[in-house]
Scaffold this motif. Structure first.
Motif, short mmCIF file in Angstrom:
data_model
loop_
_atom_site.label_atom_id
_atom_site.label_comp_id
_atom_site.label_asym_id
_atom_site.label_seq_id
_atom_site.Cartn_x
_atom_site.Cartn_y
_atom_site.Cartn_z
N VAL A 67 0.84 -1.19 0.00
CA VAL A 67 0.00 0.00 0.00
C VAL A 67 0.88 1.24 0.00
O VAL A 67 1.84 1.34 0.78
CB VAL A 67 -0.92 0.05 1.23
N LEU A 68 0.57 2.20 -0.89
CA LEU A 68 1.27 3.48 -0.90
C LEU A 68 0.50 4.50 -0.09
O LEU A 68 -0.69 4.73 -0.34
CB LEU A 68 1.44 3.97 -2.35
N ARG A 69 1.16 5.11 0.89
CA ARG A 69 0.58 6.20 1.66
C ARG A 69 1.54 7.36 1.59
O ARG A 69 2.58 7.36 2.24
CB ARG A 69 0.36 5.77 3.12
N GLY A 70 1.18 8.34 0.75
CA GLY A 70 2.12 9.43 0.51
C GLY A 70 3.35 8.88 -0.17
O GLY A 70 3.27 8.22 -1.20
N GLN A 71 4.52 9.12 0.42
CA GLN A 71 5.77 8.63 -0.13
C GLN A 71 6.28 7.41 0.62
O GLN A 71 7.45 7.03 0.51
CB GLN A 71 6.84 9.74 -0.11
N GLU A 72 5.38 6.75 1.36
CA GLU A 72 5.74 5.54 2.08
C GLU A 72 5.07 4.32 1.45
O GLU A 72 3.87 4.35 1.17
CB GLU A 72 5.34 5.63 3.55
N LEU A 73 5.86 3.29 1.21
CA LEU A 73 5.33 2.02 0.74
C LEU A 73 5.26 1.08 1.93
O LEU A 73 6.29 0.73 2.52
CB LEU A 73 6.22 1.42 -0.35
N LEU A 74 4.04 0.69 2.30
CA LEU A 74 3.84 -0.22 3.43
C LEU A 74 3.69 -1.64 2.90
O LEU A 74 2.83 -1.92 2.06
CB LEU A 74 2.59 0.19 4.22
N ILE A 75 4.52 -2.54 3.40
CA ILE A 75 4.50 -3.94 2.99
C ILE A 75 4.15 -4.79 4.20
O ILE A 75 4.85 -4.74 5.23
CB ILE A 75 5.86 -4.39 2.43
N SER A 76 3.07 -5.55 4.10
CA SER A 76 2.65 -6.38 5.23
C SER A 76 2.42 -7.82 4.78
O SER A 76 2.16 -8.08 3.60
CB SER A 76 1.38 -5.83 5.88
N GLY A 77 2.51 -8.74 5.74
CA GLY A 77 2.34 -10.15 5.46
C GLY A 77 3.20 -10.98 6.38
O GLY A 77 3.63 -10.52 7.43
N THR A 78 3.48 -12.20 5.99
CA THR A 78 4.39 -13.04 6.77
C THR A 78 5.82 -12.55 6.55
O THR A 78 6.09 -11.86 5.56
CB THR A 78 4.28 -14.51 6.34
N PRO A 79 6.75 -12.89 7.44
CA PRO A 79 8.14 -12.47 7.24
C PRO A 79 8.70 -12.86 5.88
O PRO A 79 9.41 -12.08 5.24
CB PRO A 79 8.88 -13.19 8.38
N LYS A 80 8.36 -14.08 5.41
CA LYS A 80 8.85 -14.54 4.11
C LYS A 80 8.27 -13.70 2.98
O LYS A 80 8.97 -13.34 2.02
CB LYS A 80 8.49 -16.01 3.92
N GLN A 81 6.97 -13.38 3.07
CA GLN A 81 6.32 -12.57 2.04
C GLN A 81 6.90 -11.16 2.01
O GLN A 81 7.15 -10.60 0.93
CB GLN A 81 4.81 -12.51 2.31
N ILE A 82 7.12 -10.59 3.19
CA ILE A 82 7.68 -9.24 3.27
C ILE A 82 9.09 -9.21 2.69
O ILE A 82 9.45 -8.29 1.94
CB ILE A 82 7.69 -8.75 4.74
N GLU A 83 9.88 -10.23 3.01
CA GLU A 83 11.25 -10.28 2.49
C GLU A 83 11.25 -10.35 0.97
O GLU A 83 12.02 -9.63 0.31
CB GLU A 83 11.99 -11.49 3.06
N MET A 84 10.39 -11.19 0.41
CA MET A 84 10.35 -11.34 -1.04
C MET A 84 9.88 -10.04 -1.70
O MET A 84 10.46 -9.60 -2.71
CB MET A 84 9.41 -12.49 -1.42
N ALA A 85 8.84 -9.43 -1.15
CA ALA A 85 8.31 -8.19 -1.71
C ALA A 85 9.36 -7.07 -1.63
O ALA A 85 9.53 -6.30 -2.58
CB ALA A 85 7.04 -7.78 -0.99
#
Length: 317
Positions: free
Chosen positions: A38-56
């Motif tokens: 999700v983009l909020r302003g100039q921040e990209l928020l990445i959520s999920g499991t640790p493995k999913q976050i690492e890959m993203a």
């Protein structure tokens, strides 16, 4: 509760580039990694499991050469980056992203977006004859025109010849208004469009009049020897075997030829074999010829085009 990670983007253009039209890129990144982006302003928020976050995170970082400069990112860029991460080809990916093929008159950077496109570009640069087959939207003709125009502008060739078979010319061209050039223009419009991105459209008619650029139906190639020319044969799946042999034997000294087509989209009569398909069989072991093949993964048009091509491929199996 899902974990989360934040990437700070440098400016608004980088947000637009990474997000894509209608946030298509974020959706694809999410689809490829399982994470939620999700983009909020100039921040990209990445959520999920640790493995999913690492890959993203790795996938987003692998595209940083593009979005950090505000360069548009296509679905092909994302899929190529994912492929590079899975096959440990990050170095090749960085080279691909940095290798600028050309810049349009508006300043847009043209580069290969997939590994197959990079191989195709290298083949055109090194070989006198290159075949490229693949579905619509993979850049077969466009990339060839980009290279040809740059070579022409750098005086490496005296002429640029772009030709394609007008398979309906027998009947329907006669009903179109205007002289012969006006009648064949609809068949050559995609080639004009590509040329106009690099040469002022007002200068193109003069170049055509002087024979520096020639756009003509394939039938106009008969009986000629094309020396010191860069020749592109587009929509070659619509050539007959005789026409293909004819155009291949037009290649003269100091010339280069690129043959493009999609053998699944022939407009020839059902009982007529495609000259492109036949030539691929006859010439596959001839030294000095390059053969490149694109798939639906190389489609660089609107993401929907890629899904359409994929759906048709599944239907036709």
């Amino acid at each position: 509760m899902a974990d989360a990670f934040t990437i700070q983007l440098p400016n608004i253009p980088s947000c637009v580039a990474l997000g894509g039209y209608g946030e298509e890129n974020l959706k694809l990144l999410s689809q490829q990694t399982g994470a939620n982006l999700v983009l909020r302003g100039q921040e990209l928020l990445i959520s999920g499991t640790p493995k999913q976050i690492e890959m993203a995170t790795r996938l987003v970082r692998s595209l940083e050469n593009l979005w950090s400069k505000g360069n548009s990112i296509s679905s092909a860029d994302i899929l190529t980056a994912r492929q590079a991460l899975e096959s440990d080809r990050q170095g090749e990916l960085q080279d691909l992203q940095r290798d600028i093929l050309a810049k349009t008159r508006s300043g847009h950077e043209i580069r290969a977006k997939t590994f197959h496109q990079k191989k195709y570009i290298e083949a055109i640069r090194k070989r006198d004859l290159t075949f490229c087959i693949g579905p619509a939207g993979t850049g077969k003709t466009y990339l060839a025109v980009v290279i040809a125009v740059q070579e022409l502008l750098n005086s490496r060739f005296e002429r640029l010849i772009l030709t394609r078979p007008a398979v309906e010319a027998g009947e329907k061209l006669g009903f179109l208004p205007g002289d012969l050039q006006q009648k064949i223009n609809p068949y050559l419009r995609p080639l004009y469009d590509a040329i106009n991105e690099f040469i002022d459209p007002e200068k193109v008619p003069n170049l055509i009049e002087r024979g520096v650029i020639e756009l003509a139906p394939l039938a106009y190639m008969r009986g000629r020897t094309l020396n010191n020319a860069f020749i592109i044969v587009d929509e070659a799946q619509n050539t007959t075997p005789a026409q293909m042999k004819m155009v291949l034997t037009r290649l003269g000294f100091g010339s280069r030829m690129v043959i493009t087509g999609d053998i699944t989209q022939t407009d020839l009569p059902h009982n007529q074999q495609s000259g492109l398909g036949i030539s691929l069989q006859i010439l596959k072991n001839v030294e000095g010829i390059a053969f490149c093949e694109f798939t639906q993964k190389d489609v660089v048009r609107h993401p929907l085009v890629q899904r359409i091509v994929s759906a048709y491929e599944q239907y036709e199996k």
